[in-house]
Design an enzyme around this catalytic site. Structure first.
Site, PDB file in Angstrom:
ATOM      1  N   SER A  12       0.847  -1.197   0.000  1.00  0.00           N
ATOM      2  CA  SER A  12       0.000   0.000   0.000  1.00  0.00           C
ATOM      3  C   SER A  12       0.878   1.240   0.000  1.00  0.00           C
ATOM      4  CB  SER A  12      -0.896   0.013   1.233  1.00  0.00           C
ATOM      5  OG  SER A  12      -1.440   1.316   1.379  1.00  0.00           O
ATOM      6  N   HIS A  37      -1.402  -1.148  -4.196  1.00  0.00           N
ATOM      7  CA  HIS A  37      -2.655  -0.769  -3.546  1.00  0.00           C
ATOM      8  C   HIS A  37      -2.626   0.740  -3.294  1.00  0.00           C
ATOM      9  CE1 HIS A  37      -6.179  -1.629  -0.966  1.00  0.00           C
ATOM     10  NE2 HIS A  37      -5.686  -0.700  -0.152  1.00  0.00           N
ATOM     11  N   ASP A  39      -4.709   4.002  -1.809  1.00  0.00           N
ATOM     12  CA  ASP A  39      -5.787   4.383  -0.894  1.00  0.00           C
ATOM     13  C   ASP A  39      -6.262   5.807  -1.181  1.00  0.00           C
ATOM     14  OD1 ASP A  39      -6.064   2.049   0.876  1.00  0.00           O
ATOM     15  OD2 ASP A  39      -3.966   2.461   1.346  1.00  0.00           O
ATOM     16  N   MET A  41      -8.852   8.699  -0.170  1.00  0.00           N
ATOM     17  CA  MET A  41      -9.665   9.097   0.998  1.00  0.00           C
ATOM     18  C   MET A  41     -10.165  10.526   0.822  1.00  0.00           C
ATOM     19  SD  MET A  41      -7.336   7.601   4.081  1.00  0.00           S
ATOM     20  CE  MET A  41      -6.527   6.008   3.965  1.00  0.00           C
ATOM     21  N   HIS A  70      -8.412   1.592  -3.917  1.00  0.00           N
ATOM     22  CA  HIS A  70      -9.350   1.405  -2.804  1.00  0.00           C
ATOM     23  C   HIS A  70     -10.002   2.747  -2.504  1.00  0.00           C
ATOM     24  CE1 HIS A  70      -9.651   0.295   1.796  1.00  0.00           C
ATOM     25  NE2 HIS A  70     -10.847   0.439   1.231  1.00  0.00           N
ATOM     26  N   MET A  72     -12.081   5.064  -0.469  1.00  0.00           N
ATOM     27  CA  MET A  72     -12.706   5.294   0.844  1.00  0.00           C
ATOM     28  C   MET A  72     -13.345   6.671   0.785  1.00  0.00           C
ATOM     29  SD  MET A  72      -9.638   3.650   3.056  1.00  0.00           S
ATOM     30  CE  MET A  72      -8.580   3.750   1.627  1.00  0.00           C
ATOM     31  N   MET A 141     -11.598  -5.321   5.704  1.00  0.00           N
ATOM     32  CA  MET A 141     -10.764  -4.349   6.423  1.00  0.00           C
ATOM     33  C   MET A 141     -10.438  -4.934   7.802  1.00  0.00           C
ATOM     34  SD  MET A 141     -10.229  -1.906   4.340  1.00  0.00           S
ATOM     35  CE  MET A 141      -9.210  -1.021   5.520  1.00  0.00           C
ATOM     36  N   ASP A 181      -6.858  -6.039   4.306  1.00  0.00           N
ATOM     37  CA  ASP A 181      -6.200  -4.727   4.299  1.00  0.00           C
ATOM     38  C   ASP A 181      -6.150  -4.153   5.712  1.00  0.00           C
ATOM     39  OD1 ASP A 181      -5.236  -2.241   3.634  1.00  0.00           O
ATOM     40  OD2 ASP A 181      -7.037  -1.591   2.550  1.00  0.00           O
TER      41      ASP A 181
HETATM   42  C1  DX5 Z   1      -6.245   1.954   5.632  1.00  0.00           C
HETATM   43  C2  DX5 Z   1      -5.828   1.585   4.240  1.00  0.00           C
HETATM   44  C3  DX5 Z   1      -4.757   0.569   4.149  1.00  0.00           C
HETATM   45  C4  DX5 Z   1      -3.462   1.003   4.762  1.00  0.00           C
HETATM   46  C5  DX5 Z   1      -2.831  -0.195   5.364  1.00  0.00           C
HETATM   47  O1  DX5 Z   1      -7.371   2.773   5.560  1.00  0.00           O
HETATM   48  O2  DX5 Z   1      -6.937   1.107   3.501  1.00  0.00           O
HETATM   49  O3  DX5 Z   1      -4.547   0.163   2.802  1.00  0.00           O
HETATM   50  O4  DX5 Z   1      -2.537   1.532   3.859  1.00  0.00           O
HETATM   51  O5  DX5 Z   1      -1.695   0.208   6.048  1.00  0.00           O
HETATM   52  P1  DX5 Z   1      -1.003  -0.720   7.087  1.00  0.00           P
HETATM   53  O6  DX5 Z   1      -0.527  -1.945   6.340  1.00  0.00           O
HETATM   54  O7  DX5 Z   1       0.114   0.106   7.621  1.00  0.00           O
HETATM   55  O8  DX5 Z   1      -2.027  -1.083   8.123  1.00  0.00           O
HETATM   56 ZN    ZN Z   2      -6.542   0.172   1.521  1.00  0.00          ZN
END
Ligand code: DX5
Ligand code: ZN
Length: 228
Positions: A12, A37, A39, A41, A70, A72, A141, A181
């Site tokens: 990620s 991956h 993220d 947000m 992903h 969010m 998650m 994740d």
């Molecule tokens: C959290 C993200 C994850 C995050 C995971 O909201 O969706 O993808 O990057 O990070 P680690 O592996 O550090 O928990």
């Molecule tokens: Zn993620």
């Protein structure tokens, strides 16, 4: 045991150095990362703001590794076309924000991307039952979404087991990925896979180590030793 889709490692980028993403990507590719991956947000669905389509487009230009995006964000459907144009290969949306999840998943697939549904730790896997045949991946998650570097929530393991059973009973093991994740590190990645995941996301577990390429190789080594 039922044959599942291949086991894959998805670093990620959330925990990478945002000032040198291309270089960070090269490191994990050198280690053998299967997916990247990303993220996204919005500061509404989760209490953090990260990146959007322009950054995905820039990353697309520097890598051929599949981009697992992903989302969010609230109202994710407003951005499907932008992420398609930016070069996303896989688009995952959250069950918790979608009023018309079936329609949204169809739209992602019609646009030629793989479609995923993510569920928060507090959302039971049973809500996904009628959508399993419609999706390419389910994202469990194992932290509350919003930040990297959180601790793995232990009850996620039983959710992964239940979901694997549901997928197996539906005869979909060769079609649907289970991606997990959050909070995955070298010391628990095997447990997550043995519970039934076939894609593991590691953010801080890879990018906060001194040699991310070597860490990806170590994860691969553990997987190869642990899974016959
Ligand atoms: C959290 C993200 C994850 C995050 C995971 O909201 O969706 O993808 O990057 O990070 P680690 O592996 O550090 O928990
Ligand atoms: Zn993620």
């Amino acid at each position: 045991m039922t044959k599942t889709r291949p086991i894959r490692i998805a670093p990620s980028l959330l925990s990478a150095n945002f000032a040198s993403l291309a270089e960070e990507i090269r490191k994990v590719e050198e280690g053998g990362a299967d997916l990247l991956h990303i993220d996204v947000m919005d500061g509404h669905f989760v209490p953090n703001i990260t990146i959007g389509p322009p950054v995905v487009q820039s990353l697309r230009a520097v890598t051929k590794t599949p981009l697992d995006v992903h989302l969010m964000i609230e109202h994710p459907e407003d951005y499907f076309e932008e992420f398609r144009q930016a070069g996303a290969d896989i688009l995952t949306i959250h069950w918790e924000v979608c009023h018309h999840l079936h329609r949204s998943i169809q739209v992602i697939k019609e646009k030629g991307m793989r479609a995923g549904i993510a569920i928060n730790p507090s959302t039971p896997v049973q809500v996904l039952e009628c959508m399993l045949s419609e999706v390419d991946q389910i994202v469990i998650m194992s932290v509350n979404p919003g930040f990297g570097g959180q601790r793995f929530i232990p009850f996620a393991l039983s959710k992964i087991r239940t979901l694997r059973q549901m997928i197996s009973q539906a005869g979909l093991d060769e079609r649907v990925d289970i991606l997990v994740d959050g909070g995955i590190k070298l010391d628990n990645c095997l447990e997550v896979i043995q519970a039934g995941a076939n894609i593991i996301v590691l953010g801080s577990g890879i990018f906060y180590t001194s040699d991310p390429a070597a860490t990806v190789r170590k994860v691969r080594g553990l997987i190869e030793m642990g899974v016959p």
